[in-house]
Design an enzyme around this catalytic site. Structure first.
Site, PDB file in Angstrom:
ATOM      1  N   VAL A 142      41.086  38.556  27.045  1.00  0.00           N
ATOM      2  CA  VAL A 142      41.667  37.439  26.304  1.00  0.00           C
ATOM      3  C   VAL A 142      42.953  36.992  26.993  1.00  0.00           C
ATOM      4  O   VAL A 142      43.815  37.815  27.294  1.00  0.00           O
ATOM      5  CB  VAL A 142      41.997  37.850  24.844  1.00  0.00           C
ATOM      6  CG1 VAL A 142      42.611  36.687  24.083  1.00  0.00           C
ATOM      7  CG2 VAL A 142      40.742  38.360  24.142  1.00  0.00           C
ATOM      8  N   CYS A 143      43.052  35.699  27.246  1.00  0.00           N
ATOM      9  CA  CYS A 143      44.313  35.156  27.764  1.00  0.00           C
ATOM     10  C   CYS A 143      44.608  33.860  27.035  1.00  0.00           C
ATOM     11  O   CYS A 143      43.880  33.469  26.134  1.00  0.00           O
ATOM     12  CB  CYS A 143      44.283  34.985  29.275  1.00  0.00           C
ATOM     13  SG  CYS A 143      43.229  33.694  29.881  1.00  0.00           S
ATOM     14  N   SER A 144      45.668  33.190  27.423  1.00  0.00           N
ATOM     15  CA  SER A 144      46.045  32.006  26.652  1.00  0.00           C
ATOM     16  C   SER A 144      45.017  30.897  26.758  1.00  0.00           C
ATOM     17  O   SER A 144      44.703  30.253  25.775  1.00  0.00           O
ATOM     18  CB  SER A 144      47.451  31.528  27.033  1.00  0.00           C
ATOM     19  OG  SER A 144      47.625  31.560  28.415  1.00  0.00           O
TER      20      SER A 144
END
Length: 105
Positions: free
Chosen positions: A9-11
Site C-alpha cells: 500500500v502506498c499513497s
C-alpha cells in the site's frame, strides 16, 4: 504450500509497482507461490473485501495509516507492517519479500 497474497500500500499505488515487480522476480527465483500487488491507500477497504490477503505492507510514506489499517486487518488475521525505509528506498525486492514471508509465519 498454498499461494500467499501480499498487498503493498502506498499513497497512489505507483511508487510501489517497481517494488512489486522486483518482489515477483525474487519469489519466482525461490519458487515461492505469491500474488503480489500494489494499490493506493484509498483502495484498501475494497480490496480487503474482495480478496483474501495474507499480509499488508505499507510504504514508508503511508506509515501514519498503520493504526487505522490494524483495526481492519487484525480481526481478519492479516499480518501488517511498514516496509523498511532503506529496503523501500533501494527497491530491494528480496528483503521486502523476506519481510512479508516472516510476517506470515
Amino acid at each position: 504450500m498454498a499461494k500467499k497474497t501480499i498487498m503493498l500500500v502506498c499513497s497512489a499505488g505507483m511508487s510501489t509497482s517497481l517494488l512489486v515487480s522486483k518482489m515477483q522476480k525474487a519469489a519466482v527465483a525461490r519458487d515461492y507461490d505469491a500474488d503480489i500487488f500494489a494499490i493506493a491507500s484509498s483502495e484498501v477497504d475494497n480490496k480487503l473485501a474482495e480478496k483474501n490477503v495474507d499480509v499488508v505492507l505499507l510504504g514508508p510514506q503511508v506509515r501514519f495509516l498503520k493504526d487505522d489499517f490494524a483495526k481492519k486487518t487484525a480481526p481478519k488475521g492479516i499480518a501488517l507492517d511498514v516496509i523498511n525505509m532503506a529496503d523501500y528506498g533501494m527497491m530491494n525486492g528480496e528483503k521486502v519479500l523476506d519481510q512479508a514471508v516472516s510476517l506470515m509465519k
